[in-house]
Design an enzyme around this catalytic site. Sequence first.
Site, short mmCIF file in Angstrom:
data_model
loop_
_atom_site.label_atom_id
_atom_site.label_comp_id
_atom_site.label_asym_id
_atom_site.label_seq_id
_atom_site.Cartn_x
_atom_site.Cartn_y
_atom_site.Cartn_z
CG HIS A 10 10.33 6.00 18.99
ND1 HIS A 10 9.10 5.51 19.33
CD2 HIS A 10 10.64 6.92 19.92
CE1 HIS A 10 8.67 6.12 20.42
NE2 HIS A 10 9.60 6.99 20.80
CG HIS A 52 8.73 4.59 27.48
ND1 HIS A 52 7.45 4.62 28.01
CD2 HIS A 52 8.80 5.63 26.63
CE1 HIS A 52 6.79 5.64 27.48
NE2 HIS A 52 7.57 6.26 26.65
O1 G3P Z 1 12.00 11.43 22.27
C1 G3P Z 1 10.80 11.43 21.57
C2 G3P Z 1 9.82 10.40 22.04
O2 G3P Z 1 10.48 9.22 22.36
C3 G3P Z 1 9.01 10.86 23.19
O3 G3P Z 1 8.00 9.98 23.55
O4 G3P Z 1 7.05 8.39 25.16
O5 G3P Z 1 8.22 7.53 23.16
O6 G3P Z 1 9.51 8.57 25.00
P1 G3P Z 1 8.21 8.55 24.25
MG MG Z 2 11.52 8.53 24.10
#
Ligand code: G3P
Ligand code: MG
Length: 248
Positions: A10, A52
């Site tokens: 992630h 982000h």
């Molecule tokens: O793509 C899944 C996840 O990354 C969504 O949440 O806020 O971490 O971008 P966020």
């Molecule tokens: Mg994301």
Amino acid sequence: MWPYPKVLAHRGGGILAPENTIAALRCGLAQGFHAVEFDVMLSKDAVPVLMHDYEFGRTLAGTGSVAGSTAEALTAMDAGSWFGAEFSGEPVPLFEDAVAFCRHHDIWMNVEIKPVPGMEALTGEVVAACCASLFADVAVSDAGHLPLLSSFSVTALKAAKSAAPVLPRGWLTERITPDWKSQCQELGVRALHTNHESLTPELVRQVKDAGYGLFCYTVNDPQRALELLRWGVDAFCTDRLDLIPADF
Ligand code: G3P
Ligand code: MG
């Protein structure tokens, strides 16, 4: 069928490195991860960069915003120091540089289109067109080597579809709402991406029976990951690269 890896790092490298940087991709790779999720946003001059947050203050020091800064200014900023001194000076990467790194190291990508509010259509269009051009050498039939574009923004997904209809897309939704199937049909997505917390075995079955891929974010507990995979979830992203191995 899900032609992609099962476990994704992630934001590039999860807890190992500053999010959405090349250093994060490098750390994930060192941990054995050849699959990654990262977030892409447009600069003031409509250049896609990995980021982000819309506003500075967390991963970038100071005040200001991504949409208010040129790509040249953003790529000169320090996106690493907030995480640790050893990452000091790590820049905000251009999307095209992150793609080049991933392709060079055989890392598969889930590209989350993260538009600044008001820039949904433009962001979907630019990121998809950029992706199409960066992957022009990959055959459409070679699904496993094309990135999967996803977004919480329906507008961005529609624009991405128009700009690059051959690229696979996933609809990101905080929870699976009763209209999920018609929404997926309208968007022409191949996968549903959702928060794992509100999933149930019955919902997983419905999504899989309808022929869609099912991706979950962000799963950090190995026991929960095992449960979701048992239910039939195809893939998930995790921050805990230290607890959940790439070949989980
Ligand atoms: O793509 C899944 C996840 O990354 C969504 O949440 O806020 O971490 O971008 P966020
Ligand atoms: Mg994301």
